[in-house]
Scaffold this active site. Sequence first.
Site, PDB file in Angstrom:
ATOM      1  N   ASN A  10       0.854  -1.201   0.000  1.00 26.27           N
ATOM      2  CA  ASN A  10       0.000   0.000   0.000  1.00 26.27           C
ATOM      3  C   ASN A  10       0.884   1.243   0.000  1.00 26.27           C
ATOM      4  O   ASN A  10       2.108   1.146  -0.048  1.00 26.27           O
ATOM      5  CB  ASN A  10      -0.947  -0.025   1.206  1.00 26.27           C
ATOM      6  CG  ASN A  10      -0.177  -0.105   2.503  1.00 26.27           C
ATOM      7  OD1 ASN A  10       0.579   0.786   2.850  1.00 26.27           O
ATOM      8  ND2 ASN A  10      -0.341  -1.226   3.226  1.00 26.27           N
ATOM      9  N   LYS A  34       9.638 -16.663 -10.515  1.00 25.56           N
ATOM     10  CA  LYS A  34       8.829 -15.590 -11.088  1.00 25.56           C
ATOM     11  C   LYS A  34       7.655 -16.175 -11.881  1.00 25.56           C
ATOM     12  O   LYS A  34       7.858 -17.091 -12.701  1.00 25.56           O
ATOM     13  CB  LYS A  34       9.722 -14.742 -12.012  1.00 25.56           C
ATOM     14  CG  LYS A  34       9.027 -13.536 -12.548  1.00 25.56           C
ATOM     15  CD  LYS A  34       9.970 -12.737 -13.436  1.00 25.56           C
ATOM     16  CE  LYS A  34       9.178 -11.679 -14.181  1.00 25.56           C
ATOM     17  NZ  LYS A  34       9.912 -11.112 -15.285  1.00 25.56           N
ATOM     18  N   PHE A  72      -4.439   2.801  15.060  1.00 29.27           N
ATOM     19  CA  PHE A  72      -4.882   3.800  14.096  1.00 29.27           C
ATOM     20  C   PHE A  72      -6.056   3.199  13.333  1.00 29.27           C
ATOM     21  O   PHE A  72      -6.154   1.974  13.200  1.00 29.27           O
ATOM     22  CB  PHE A  72      -3.759   4.124  13.092  1.00 29.27           C
ATOM     23  CG  PHE A  72      -2.889   5.270  13.505  1.00 29.27           C
ATOM     24  CD1 PHE A  72      -2.038   5.164  14.589  1.00 29.27           C
ATOM     25  CD2 PHE A  72      -2.926   6.474  12.798  1.00 29.27           C
ATOM     26  CE1 PHE A  72      -1.234   6.226  14.975  1.00 29.27           C
ATOM     27  CE2 PHE A  72      -2.124   7.543  13.165  1.00 29.27           C
ATOM     28  CZ  PHE A  72      -1.274   7.423  14.255  1.00 29.27           C
ATOM     29  N   LYS A  95     -13.558  -0.152  15.722  1.00 29.06           N
ATOM     30  CA  LYS A  95     -12.261  -0.853  15.718  1.00 29.06           C
ATOM     31  C   LYS A  95     -11.651  -0.847  17.117  1.00 29.06           C
ATOM     32  O   LYS A  95     -11.077  -1.838  17.562  1.00 29.06           O
ATOM     33  CB  LYS A  95     -11.288  -0.164  14.750  1.00 29.06           C
ATOM     34  CG  LYS A  95     -11.378  -0.723  13.347  1.00 29.06           C
ATOM     35  CD  LYS A  95     -10.344  -0.149  12.398  1.00 29.06           C
ATOM     36  CE  LYS A  95     -10.690  -0.623  10.983  1.00 29.06           C
ATOM     37  NZ  LYS A  95     -10.005   0.101   9.940  1.00 29.06           N
ATOM     38  N   ASP A 119      -4.032  -6.626   5.128  1.00 23.74           N
ATOM     39  CA  ASP A 119      -4.989  -7.518   5.785  1.00 23.74           C
ATOM     40  C   ASP A 119      -4.897  -8.945   5.226  1.00 23.74           C
ATOM     41  O   ASP A 119      -5.224  -9.901   5.916  1.00 23.74           O
ATOM     42  CB  ASP A 119      -6.415  -6.982   5.596  1.00 23.74           C
ATOM     43  CG  ASP A 119      -6.639  -5.725   6.438  1.00 23.74           C
ATOM     44  OD1 ASP A 119      -6.161  -5.706   7.576  1.00 23.74           O
ATOM     45  OD2 ASP A 119      -7.266  -4.776   5.930  1.00 23.74           O
ATOM     46  N   LYS A 135     -11.006  -4.447  18.788  1.00 23.96           N
ATOM     47  CA  LYS A 135      -9.615  -4.856  19.024  1.00 23.96           C
ATOM     48  C   LYS A 135      -9.204  -4.620  20.476  1.00 23.96           C
ATOM     49  O   LYS A 135      -8.059  -4.846  20.835  1.00 23.96           O
ATOM     50  CB  LYS A 135      -8.686  -4.102  18.076  1.00 23.96           C
ATOM     51  CG  LYS A 135      -8.981  -4.385  16.597  1.00 23.96           C
ATOM     52  CD  LYS A 135      -7.976  -3.707  15.672  1.00 23.96           C
ATOM     53  CE  LYS A 135      -8.397  -3.870  14.214  1.00 23.96           C
ATOM     54  NZ  LYS A 135      -7.270  -4.118  13.321  1.00 23.96           N
ATOM     55  N   PRO A 157      -2.564 -12.261  10.336  1.00 23.91           N
ATOM     56  CA  PRO A 157      -2.922 -12.098  11.746  1.00 23.91           C
ATOM     57  C   PRO A 157      -3.083 -10.623  12.069  1.00 23.91           C
ATOM     58  O   PRO A 157      -2.417  -9.771  11.469  1.00 23.91           O
ATOM     59  CB  PRO A 157      -1.727 -12.696  12.495  1.00 23.91           C
ATOM     60  CG  PRO A 157      -0.599 -12.676  11.525  1.00 23.91           C
ATOM     61  CD  PRO A 157      -1.208 -12.769  10.155  1.00 23.91           C
ATOM     62  N   ASP A 158      -3.974 -10.312  12.990  1.00 17.86           N
ATOM     63  CA  ASP A 158      -4.164  -8.921  13.402  1.00 17.86           C
ATOM     64  C   ASP A 158      -3.180  -8.620  14.540  1.00 17.86           C
ATOM     65  O   ASP A 158      -3.312  -9.119  15.654  1.00 17.86           O
ATOM     66  CB  ASP A 158      -5.608  -8.696  13.858  1.00 17.86           C
ATOM     67  CG  ASP A 158      -5.908  -7.211  13.988  1.00 17.86           C
ATOM     68  OD1 ASP A 158      -5.101  -6.500  14.626  1.00 17.86           O
ATOM     69  OD2 ASP A 158      -6.926  -6.759  13.442  1.00 17.86           O
ATOM     70  N   ILE A 159      -2.188  -7.800  14.217  1.00 20.39           N
ATOM     71  CA  ILE A 159      -1.079  -7.569  15.158  1.00 20.39           C
ATOM     72  C   ILE A 159      -1.576  -6.855  16.409  1.00 20.39           C
ATOM     73  O   ILE A 159      -1.338  -7.285  17.544  1.00 20.39           O
ATOM     74  CB  ILE A 159       0.031  -6.722  14.482  1.00 20.39           C
ATOM     75  CG1 ILE A 159       0.567  -7.472  13.260  1.00 20.39           C
ATOM     76  CG2 ILE A 159       1.150  -6.404  15.462  1.00 20.39           C
ATOM     77  CD1 ILE A 159       1.425  -6.646  12.337  1.00 20.39           C
TER      78      ILE A 159
HETATM   79  O1  PMT Z   1       2.890   6.009   6.560  1.00 22.36           O
HETATM   80  P1  PMT Z   1       2.279   7.333   6.121  1.00 22.36           P
HETATM   81  O2  PMT Z   1       2.431   7.581   4.639  1.00 22.36           O
HETATM   82  O3  PMT Z   1       2.778   8.486   6.963  1.00 22.36           O
HETATM   83  O4  PMT Z   1       0.700   7.244   6.368  1.00 22.36           O
HETATM   84  C1  PMT Z   1       0.203   7.167   7.646  1.00 22.36           C
HETATM   85  C2  PMT Z   1      -0.997   6.210   7.730  1.00 22.36           C
HETATM   86  C3  PMT Z   1      -2.141   6.739   6.889  1.00 22.36           C
HETATM   87  C4  PMT Z   1      -0.589   4.811   7.245  1.00 22.36           C
HETATM   88  C5  PMT Z   1      -1.397   6.138   9.248  1.00 22.36           C
HETATM   89  O5  PMT Z   1      -1.741   7.413   9.708  1.00 22.36           O
HETATM   90  C6  PMT Z   1      -2.534   5.189   9.488  1.00 22.36           C
HETATM   91  O6  PMT Z   1      -3.707   5.531   9.396  1.00 22.36           O
HETATM   92  N1  PMT Z   1      -2.182   3.914   9.843  1.00 22.36           N
HETATM   93  C7  PMT Z   1      -3.151   2.794   9.998  1.00 22.36           C
HETATM   94  C8  PMT Z   1      -3.316   2.113   8.688  1.00 22.36           C
HETATM   95  C9  PMT Z   1      -4.212   0.910   8.760  1.00 22.36           C
HETATM   96  O7  PMT Z   1      -3.820  -0.155   8.375  1.00 22.36           O
HETATM   97  O8  PMT Z   1      -5.387   1.110   9.321  1.00 22.36           O
HETATM   98  P2  PMT Z   1      -6.536  -0.034   9.483  1.00 22.36           P
HETATM   99  O9  PMT Z   1      -7.746   0.755   9.828  1.00 22.36           O
HETATM  100  O10 PMT Z   1      -6.565  -0.956   8.312  1.00 22.36           O
HETATM  101  O11 PMT Z   1      -6.048  -0.864  10.734  1.00 22.36           O
HETATM  102  C10 PMT Z   1      -6.472  -0.585  12.070  1.00 22.36           C
HETATM  103  C11 PMT Z   1      -5.377  -0.858  13.058  1.00 22.36           C
HETATM  104  O12 PMT Z   1      -5.077  -2.245  13.041  1.00 22.36           O
HETATM  105  C12 PMT Z   1      -4.071  -0.146  12.759  1.00 22.36           C
HETATM  106  O13 PMT Z   1      -3.515   0.253  13.996  1.00 22.36           O
HETATM  107  C13 PMT Z   1      -3.213  -1.211  12.100  1.00 22.36           C
HETATM  108  O14 PMT Z   1      -1.830  -1.001  12.344  1.00 22.36           O
HETATM  109  C14 PMT Z   1      -3.722  -2.460  12.807  1.00 22.36           C
HETATM  110  N2  PMT Z   1      -3.611  -3.700  12.036  1.00 22.36           N
HETATM  111  C15 PMT Z   1      -4.304  -3.873  10.864  1.00 22.36           C
HETATM  112  C16 PMT Z   1      -4.240  -5.089  10.200  1.00 22.36           C
HETATM  113  C17 PMT Z   1      -3.469  -6.122  10.745  1.00 22.36           C
HETATM  114  N3  PMT Z   1      -3.361  -7.285  10.138  1.00 22.36           N
HETATM  115  N4  PMT Z   1      -2.792  -5.925  11.892  1.00 22.36           N
HETATM  116  C18 PMT Z   1      -2.848  -4.737  12.530  1.00 22.36           C
HETATM  117  O15 PMT Z   1      -2.241  -4.571  13.580  1.00 22.36           O
END
Ligand code: PMT
Length: 408
Positions: free
Chosen positions: A210, A289, A323, A337, A279, A341, A305-307
């Site tokens: 991403n 390749k 976030f 969320k 995700d 979580k 896995p969701d960290i």
């Molecule tokens: O890196 P930059 O270019 O500065 O951009 C910053 C940002 C936009 C990436 C940042 O501000 C941000 O929003 N980060 C969260 C991105 C995200 O994956 O959000 P989410 O809503 O999909 O996930 C929710 C939370 O679960 C997040 O804390 C994420 O780290 C966590 N997560 C998600 C999926 C997963 N498998 N494991 C996780 O821990």
Amino acid sequence: MGRLYNRNVLLGVTGGIAAYKSAQLIRDLREAGATVRVVMTHGATEFITPLTLQALSGQPVHLELLDAEAEAGMGHIELARWADLVLVAPATADFLSRLAQGRADDLLTTLCLATPAPLLVAPAMNQGMWRDAATGANIELLASRGVHITGPSEGSQACGDVGPGRLQEPAEIVAAAQGLFAAGVLDGLRVTVTAGPTREALDPVRYISNHSSGKMGFAIARAAAEAGALTTLISGPVALETPESVNRIEVTSAVEMYDTALAQMGQCDIFVGCAAVADYRPAQSQLQKIKKGQETMQLELVRNPDIIAAVAAHSQRPFTVGFAAETQDVLEYARNKMQDKQLDMIVANDVARDDAGFNSDQNAATLLWADGCLEVPLTTKGELARQLVDTIAGRWRQGKGKHKGKVA
Ligand code: PMT
């Protein structure tokens, strides 16, 4: 780490046998996050070479008051203004006497007169000289003028005497210097931050990822370190420099980030998940390749896995901040969320805006927790990170010791 982080320390070294300890002192000051510039008296150069202190400080050593070349670089008044702290260690009886008289007959005494920064001296001399009434009067006079004095210690001396007059150990002098600055809001706490994207390999040359640049997560790590936290940054692949005093661990995939984050449990008080974790990952990553052939192609993906959920569910759960990157109904989805979580706090980030979010230098967000929120309008990622760190510190203090192993 902590209060000396990003501080400019001007270290004055005067001519006594304890000058050799200034080598370790410079290392300890730098380890604590300070930038160190050294000024030596001529006497000091008889005990330790300027070259040694230059190598250890990583900066040119200043010796002369009237040196046209040095003045063309950083002149004595600029040096006096540059310092956040002037520290003289060791400070000999002669230096203390000249300082008490307000003399300006060499570079170091001139700097001490000119600087607006606090002045800390660590005396070191023979026990008889320390006990002498003249030295005592000088120390009293300096203290009455606001000069900070640390030590000396007692013990056996280079001359064979035993008594007060030994230079304090470098760690004690660093602690005294730290004591002159206000504590950081996260002093002594251990913070782990995830940042950047993850890459999920399709084959040796292709991956799913991403647009995360890592800027937001790196800014949080920097702000945490500046606030005094021992900071670990788990970063996906990004092109950013590691912030000063931050321990960086590089990972590529979500599974690697998961393993690395979980390995931090037990040595982490606060966890901030800013990474844009994929995700899903390909069910299989091909060893060779993938060849172009068919017109269409189907990929089977499996959930990663969701960290952050695993961190929040851990038996040694830290204060956990996530976030939520959303493009619609931002606050509602973010609150969901946070609950799903089991997070202590979440940063609701509207990533539909052109001027914020992914890859931008700016961001805007709403910080949400169980019974409150703080809206941070569009600002730099550095400023948002500082506000987030301050808010986390406030929440941490309110729930101190209560959150470990419990959900919010
Ligand atoms: O890196 P930059 O270019 O500065 O951009 C910053 C940002 C936009 C990436 C940042 O501000 C941000 O929003 N980060 C969260 C991105 C995200 O994956 O959000 P989410 O809503 O999909 O996930 C929710 C939370 O679960 C997040 O804390 C994420 O780290 C966590 N997560 C998600 C999926 C997963 N498998 N494991 C996780 O821990």
